[in-house]
Design a protein around this motif. Structure first.
Motif, mmCIF file in Angstrom:
data_model
loop_
_atom_site.group_PDB
_atom_site.id
_atom_site.type_symbol
_atom_site.label_atom_id
_atom_site.label_comp_id
_atom_site.label_asym_id
_atom_site.label_seq_id
_atom_site.Cartn_x
_atom_site.Cartn_y
_atom_site.Cartn_z
ATOM 1 N N ASN A 55 0.821 -1.206 0.000
ATOM 2 C CA ASN A 55 0.000 0.000 0.000
ATOM 3 C C ASN A 55 0.856 1.257 0.000
ATOM 4 O OD1 ASN A 55 -2.578 -1.438 0.329
ATOM 5 N ND2 ASN A 55 -1.771 -1.952 2.367
ATOM 6 N N PRO A 56 0.285 2.366 -0.476
ATOM 7 C CA PRO A 56 0.992 3.647 -0.393
ATOM 8 C C PRO A 56 1.436 3.931 1.038
ATOM 9 C CG PRO A 56 -0.945 3.870 -1.780
ATOM 10 C CD PRO A 56 -1.026 2.499 -1.158
ATOM 11 N N GLY A 57 2.671 4.421 1.167
ATOM 12 C CA GLY A 57 3.208 4.734 2.483
ATOM 13 C C GLY A 57 3.937 3.598 3.156
ATOM 14 N N ASP A 58 3.818 2.385 2.660
ATOM 15 C CA ASP A 58 4.548 1.257 3.231
ATOM 16 C C ASP A 58 6.056 1.498 3.110
ATOM 17 O OD1 ASP A 58 2.206 0.023 3.844
ATOM 18 O OD2 ASP A 58 2.415 -1.632 2.409
ATOM 19 N N GLU A 59 6.802 0.962 4.076
ATOM 20 C CA GLU A 59 8.253 1.110 4.060
ATOM 21 C C GLU A 59 8.934 -0.222 4.313
ATOM 22 O OE1 GLU A 59 10.134 4.164 6.275
ATOM 23 O OE2 GLU A 59 8.571 5.672 5.887
ATOM 24 N N CYS A 60 10.051 -0.411 3.633
ATOM 25 C CA CYS A 60 10.975 -1.501 3.927
ATOM 26 C C CYS A 60 12.250 -0.862 4.451
ATOM 27 C CB CYS A 60 11.268 -2.331 2.678
ATOM 28 S SG CYS A 60 12.617 -3.522 2.894
ATOM 29 N N GLN A 61 12.588 -1.107 5.719
ATOM 30 C CA GLN A 61 13.773 -0.536 6.337
ATOM 31 C C GLN A 61 14.792 -1.649 6.556
ATOM 32 O OE1 GLN A 61 13.104 2.088 9.632
ATOM 33 N NE2 GLN A 61 11.421 3.170 8.615
#
Length: 747
Positions: A55-61
């Motif tokens: 989804n929009p705004g998801d992050e992989c750190q």
């Protein structure tokens, strides 16, 4: 019915407004249960983390460490307000690594004199000795550590003008006296002026001063008089420290360790086994940030005939590309290098040009170092290239399979781009920055383009014939290159028009600016000095607005505007008659439809405050204040300095270590502000320790400059023959960043 409808609405709203998720990757965290990407159960691979993004705004750190993966970024669709983010965690910088550790299959390396060898498990085409890139076995010898790979004058051989296509004759006896049989080696051939080619040596015997190759290069601008070559990738050429060879048939690696490093059990050898660690397709509104690439790089591709299969709105932010690409010449392949390449290409317009429908990208604050080919290439529209560093890329210029228009450190096929505050330092290809159509090139610093003259022709900034219309080249410094500063190119009847060249400084280049075409505007530029720092000899020109291009018919620049420029020399190019150059050499007067208020003076530097130390302001008073890119006004708090900004103050004026700073003209100190910092404090004194330890209560404190200013005026005159030290601290949103201590000697 109403309950069912309400349920559907709730489901839709839940889907549409799904809260962004943050997923983590950390293979060093011990997890006994299934990894779900949470903080306590992070994914083991970057690929798994990216697959979780929906989804929009998801992050992989990504936590720090080395990751050896081939990662597909496909089908990620963020929004302008909520892009999908793939980044290093916090201040950590994970490494996507395209190399593997190399060890001998038999457990120990064998040795024959200074050469180590052994069979290995991997097919490699680049080798690192700890962090040092090794050099393909070659003749004449050269290496990476001293950057002699780039030196075409001293570490390449020269072609005899008696050479011909398919047969290279050495201009001298060096090849003959080498005692080596070069048959089967790979020849790197700069015989096409701005084109360099690769071909296997077909015939050569030890003692011959020539060799043959199969010429498959098509129509080229053959230049054997100034041609050069070297040979590599054969075991017989392995004879110098820092060289290596890989026999792909026997999977045997041979190498000679660097002369200044011991080969110990703790030494790590790494071999390149990967071209791309990350491939982007069918993706929009995504940010890649704070990731290092070592021995590998990324690519992005669009299917130009599929409206739903393209990449767009991708931001590449603070990525470091270290040795991102390497040729496969060691594997005896003559293909061009596959390097960092991002394509948002769609259908062209009716004139065959890119359109604003092509993909839009941002390249911000990235480093490209040690690429064996063009450091970056892309196809797109309204691309922003800002605050990037391109350094020591492309030591062969072998980027052509057939004769064509040449290449640059930066390759583009694009429209309406902006190139702002980038620094290009000591790259090898003929051309540095080659902008797209209708672009803006502002505040870039190009130093030492093609500094070793490994190829012919070239310039720091080259605007090709079809791309000059509505392209603006504004406030750039181009210096210290045997090639030109800025070029608007074209040969009649194919020429460009309506380009703008304003307030640029070109020094120690040959020439400063070369303008072909017509209807150009050339205003307020400064050009001085030959590449060696001496006065420019006749018939060379600092600013060249040609009247004709050699013997070709068709006058150019008849409608161009040339106003308020400042140069050591200027002319309209060499005269030709009946297809031959007029002898003795004669030049046309500078050719422009309108000329006014220009100053052309061999002693132009005497009109400036301290040009050898990057102070291009005019000496106070005098009519010459109307010409050139700078004015003198002691009320001004800014002095424009181009190039990349870093986390602290940089680019001091006068430069660090300057030994001949004119005391009578040194009324101010200038610098390039730290990135995103608007306030700076300045210290000046006569002892290094005093300046290093000074604070705003010390006598060395000279003032605070606010609101983005970068000039502090001195209240006391400097003394000749005295050494001075100074420092600039940046007051930034996250706190104070203490600056380096710089020094100069006044005369």
């Amino acid at each position: 019915m109403s309950c069912l409808l309400t349920t559907h609405i709730i489901i839709l709203l839940t889907f549409h407004f799904a809260a962004p998720e943050v997923y983590y990757t950390d293979p060093n965290t011990d997890v006994t249960e299934k990894r779900d990407g949470s903080w306590s159960k992070p994914f083991e691979t970057v690929a798994d983390c990216i697959k979780a993004l929906e989804n929009p705004g998801d992050e992989c750190q990504i936590r720090e460490g080395r990751y050896r993966e081939e990662i597909d970024v496909n089908g990620l669709i963020g929004t302008a307000e909520q892009p999908i983010v793939i980044r290093g965690y916090g201040d950590e910088r994970p490494i996507l690594d395209g190399t593997v550790e190399i060890t001998p299959e038999e457990g120990e390396w064998q040795r024959d004199g200074k050469i180590y060898f052994g069979k290995i498990k991997h097919t490699i085409w680049q080798l690192f000795f700890d962090d040092l890139m090794m050099t393909n076995a070659r003749w004449p010898d050269a290496n990476w550590s001293k950057k002699t790979l780039f030196d075409g004058n001293n570490n390449w051989a020269k072609t005899s003008k008696k050479s011909k296509r398919g047969k290279i004759i050495d201009d001298g006896d060096a090849l003959k006296n080498s005692g080596k049989n070069m048959k089967g080696a790979m020849a790197i051939l700069n015989i096409g002026s701005w084109n360099t080619f690769v071909a296997p040596v077909e015939h050569h015997n030890a003692g011959d001063n020539f060799f043959t190759y199969e010429d498959t290069f098509g129509k080229i601008h053959l230049n054997l008089k100034a041609g050069k070559f070297y040979l590599e990738d054969k075991l017989e050429l392995l004879d110098a420290a820092e060289e290596w060879f890989f026999d792909k048939d026997s999977s045997t690696l041979y190498f000679i360790p660097p002369a200044d490093r011991s080969f110990t059990p703790t030494t790590i050898l790494r071999g390149k086994v990967q071209t791309y660690a990350l491939t982007i397709t069918n993706t929009r509104h995504v940010v890649l940030k704070n990731i290092d690439f070592f021995g590998t790089t990324l690519t992005g591709n669009s299917k130009k005939w599929r409206k739903d299969k393209f990449i767009d709105k991708i931001r590449f932010d603070s990525l470091n590309f270290m040795y991102p690409c390497a040729s496969k010449r060691m594997l005896l392949e003559k293909t061009v290098v596959e390097c960092t390449w991002v394509s948002g290409r769609k259908a062209r317009d009716d004139d065959g040009l890119p359109t604003d429908a092509w993909g839009n990208f941002t390249f911000y604050n990235n480093t490209f170092y040690g690429a064996d080919g063009p450091a970056l290439g892309y196809e797109g529209s309204r691309v922003l290239l800002e605050n990037n560093l391109f350094e020591y890329n492309d030591w062969t210029s072998a980027n052509s399979l057939v004769g064509e228009g040449g290449h640059g450190t930066l390759e583009t096929d694009s429209v309406h781009d902006t190139y702002r505050r980038n620094t290009f330092r000591y790259n090898g290809e003929s051309h540095g920055l080659r902008p797209g159509y209708r672009s803006n090139v502002t505040l870039n610093r190009v130093i030492g383009q093609c500094w070793g003259e490994q190829a012919n022709d070239g310039s720091g900034i080259q605007v090709t014939q079809g791309r000059q219309t509505d392209t603006i080249v504004y406030r750039n410094w181009v210096s210290d290159s045997p090639r030109g500063g800025v070029r608007f190119d074209g040969n009649p009847p194919k020429t460009g028009d309506h380009g703008t060249l304003v307030e640029n400084v070109m020094f120690r280049t040959s020439p400063g600016a070369q303008v072909k075409g017509d209807y150009h505007t050339v205003m307020d530029n400064l050009a001085f000095d030959a590449p060696n720092g001496n006065s420019r000899p006749f018939p060379k020109c600092g600013l060249c607005l040609w009247k004709f291009v050699r013997e070709l018919p068709g006058e150019i620049n008849a409608h161009s505007i040339f106003v308020r420029n400042l140069a050591d020399t200027a002319n309209g190019g060499k005269m030709f008659k009946d297809g031959k150059r007029v002898k003795p050499t004669t030049v046309w007067p500078l050719n422009a439809g309108f000329q006014a208020d220009n100053i052309v003076d061999p002693d132009v530097k005497s009109l400036l405050r301290d040009p050898d130390n990057l102070d291009f302001r005019p000496v106070y008073g005098g009519m010459f204040m109307i010409a050139g890119p700078y004015v003198y006004d002691p009320r001004l708090s800014t002095y424009w300095i181009p190039g990349r900004q870093i986390y602290k103050a940089s680019s001091p004026v006068p430069p660090n270590g300057a030994r001949r700073v004119v005391a009578s003209h040194r009324d101010a100190l200038m610098w390039l502000n730290a990135l995103d910092c608007e306030t700076h404090q300045v210290y000046l004194g006569t002892t290094e320790a005093g300046v290093k330890d000074a604070d705003d209560t010390s006598t060395e404190f000279k003032g605070t400059v606010k609101d983005g200013g970068n000039v502090v005026y001195l209240t006391e005159n400097l003394e000749a023959e005295k050494k001075y030290f100074w420092r600039v601290d940046a007051l930034c949103p996250d706190g104070m960043v203490k600056g380096d201590v710089w020094k100069f000697t006044a005369v």
